[in-house]
Design an enzyme around this catalytic site. Sequence first.
Site, PDB file in Angstrom:
ATOM      1  N   GLU B  29      10.282   1.267  -6.113  1.00  0.00           N
ATOM      2  CA  GLU B  29       9.728   1.511  -7.448  1.00  0.00           C
ATOM      3  C   GLU B  29      10.219   2.862  -7.988  1.00  0.00           C
ATOM      4  OE1 GLU B  29       5.610   1.246  -6.432  1.00  0.00           O
ATOM      5  OE2 GLU B  29       5.829  -0.836  -5.804  1.00  0.00           O
ATOM      6  N   GLU B  60       4.993  -4.518  -3.654  1.00  0.00           N
ATOM      7  CA  GLU B  60       5.330  -3.942  -2.344  1.00  0.00           C
ATOM      8  C   GLU B  60       5.707  -4.993  -1.315  1.00  0.00           C
ATOM      9  OE1 GLU B  60       2.927  -2.845  -4.255  1.00  0.00           O
ATOM     10  OE2 GLU B  60       3.393  -0.715  -4.541  1.00  0.00           O
ATOM     11  N   PHE B  83       4.162   5.592  -1.876  1.00  0.00           N
ATOM     12  CA  PHE B  83       3.206   6.354  -1.066  1.00  0.00           C
ATOM     13  C   PHE B  83       2.925   5.559   0.206  1.00  0.00           C
ATOM     14  CE2 PHE B  83       2.498   8.262  -5.163  1.00  0.00           C
ATOM     15  CZ  PHE B  83       2.200   9.593  -4.863  1.00  0.00           C
ATOM     16  N   HIS B 129      -3.739   8.212  -1.743  1.00  0.00           N
ATOM     17  CA  HIS B 129      -2.389   8.781  -1.799  1.00  0.00           C
ATOM     18  C   HIS B 129      -2.178   9.913  -0.800  1.00  0.00           C
ATOM     19  CE1 HIS B 129      -2.840   6.856  -5.762  1.00  0.00           C
ATOM     20  NE2 HIS B 129      -1.528   6.731  -5.763  1.00  0.00           N
TER      21      HIS B 129
END
Lengths: 325, 327
Positions: B29, B60, B83, B129
Amino acid sequence: MDVEAENVEQVPRDEILQLYRSMVLIRRFEDKAYELFSQNLIPGTLHLSAGQEAVAAGVCGALRNEDYVESTHRGHGHCIAKGADVKRMMAELMGKRDGYCKGKGGSMHIADFNVGILGAEGIVGAGLPIAVGAALSCKLQGLDRVVACFFGDGAANNGTFGESLNMAAIWNLPVIFVCENNLYAMSVPYFKAFAIENIADRAAGYGLPGVVVDGMDVLKVYQAASMAVSRARKGEGPTLIECKTYRWRGHSRLKSHESKLYSPDEYEQWRKRDPIEVFKAKGLLSQEEVSAIEEEAEALIREAVEYALNSPYPEPEEAVQDVYV
Amino acid sequence: MREITYVEALREALREEMRRDGRVFLLGEDIGPYGGAFTVTKGLIEEFGPERVRDTPISESAIVGAAVGAAITGMRPVAEIMFGDLTALAMDQICNQAAKIHYMFGGQTSCPMVLRTPFGGGVNIAEHHSQSLEAWFVHVPGLKVVAPSTPYDAKGLLKSSIRDENPVVFCEHKQLYRVKGPVPEEEYLVPIGSGDVKRVGEDVTVVATMWMVHKALKAADMLAEEGIKVEVVDPRTLNPLDKKAIVESVMKTNRAVVVSEDVKTCGITAEISAVIVEEAFDYLDAPVVRIANPDAPIPFSPPLENYVIPSEERIVNAVRKIVKGEV
């Protein structure tokens, strides 16, 4: 795409024979596997595709040897139709060393990279992104190959379905998404899991063509797959083909249709549409051709069972080999 | 030697491997014109084009799955998950597919792919995150797990990971991206599975990973003023783990403190401590001390986050105690 019109005359003669040969070999394999499973010669579980032969045979019939297929936990038919060796398949089902995966994978994980079988998946829906990656790989390498990705109606409700159709569409990849809608996701009937009549309708939402095919008619499947393969090879992108089909047996251990609740006469109605009988009734093959193909299939399965029974089990310590390259 | 940042080192590794091998391509991404959320891929699209530096939708599972499919059919993909926390969305493809494909199909094929992703906290971006989830992947046979702490290691290990025939989870760290360090101009590789002694000492071994290596080194500086000589061992790779490097150090110092940023239970410190106890028990003068995050999510507010992530002070205190025989 219109696949209602049957242009049988356009199908080469040896292709017609091959479609029948595939279906018969799949049916014999599945029947024998069920018998061996009942005798405890095949451990674990078994997901049989008897009844769905036309989908595997029709789609793989439209592919070349170097094209890829991504298969499912109910994948024996896909592998046989793509050219896998039934001896090594049967040995794998029994957990023997001469099996395709040296006994590591079993019924749910047959692969043969020499004939483009990228492997069967134990996880519903997991094969779709892998097929997208294989198609991307073909494109990046400039290979004139396509990928046929089989999955069931159950997988169409997994997140990977949307992610994969979208990715294949935006990148215009040579994938044929083949949904084998056999009306049951394990025990849950189609109408309880979908608010739409056709899974193929979802294709529009991702920007690729979707087509519904009678999955009990191998010629219709073959023709739809051929059109999709042709599109893919020309760089026109992916297609979703929904094949309406039915499995003769339960999900795995269940013995038959008894577990099904859709409607009381459903099983009998579908049995009347046995893809092998439907094909024979078209009268495209002579009695001699039919008999020869059936005898050949019997012989191959006999040989496969003998090969598998005679193959040794792996040595226990092989369990920790091949974890890494 | 010239000094460059961890980010620049990673970018150089990608650029060199892409120039060397046409099969290497990137997907993830915002890795294209945007250059990646942490700028690791900045400028690469200009050199290699959008086919090989491929922006993806926010998918993902399909990003990793596509890498798997490409890897088993002749390419060498490097996928980026923005992440580390988001690997949760792709766990099936990482752990059930990539990790098992070689084994499950009887060795017929391999899955030479790299999954790059940043872990770690300290930047106040809260529960989704900030986690350090390396142990998830260490727990899955078939995956290699790499966790460099310096620009030198990051570059050499990323190049080795791309050349490895196995799937590699390449763990980066958000705190380390701007860290500078010496990196040679000429090509080199750091082998996967080889630990590194980052500081030599005789009194106590501190085994630390990623950001914690830097905290351990700062703690060692402070302790040196008190006359305590700390040896800092950085495993660099979490699977395969360089047990020899760890055990040899402990045999020399007879004391071990293990520091990692993940949660304590079944985490990296648990595994490394177990290795020390199994293989160097007779050499230990004190119980092994573990410093890890408490078994809690990573909170947002700075005082809360600072409380859960191991600090230099915690390391200093633990080392003082173990050296004085107070544990």
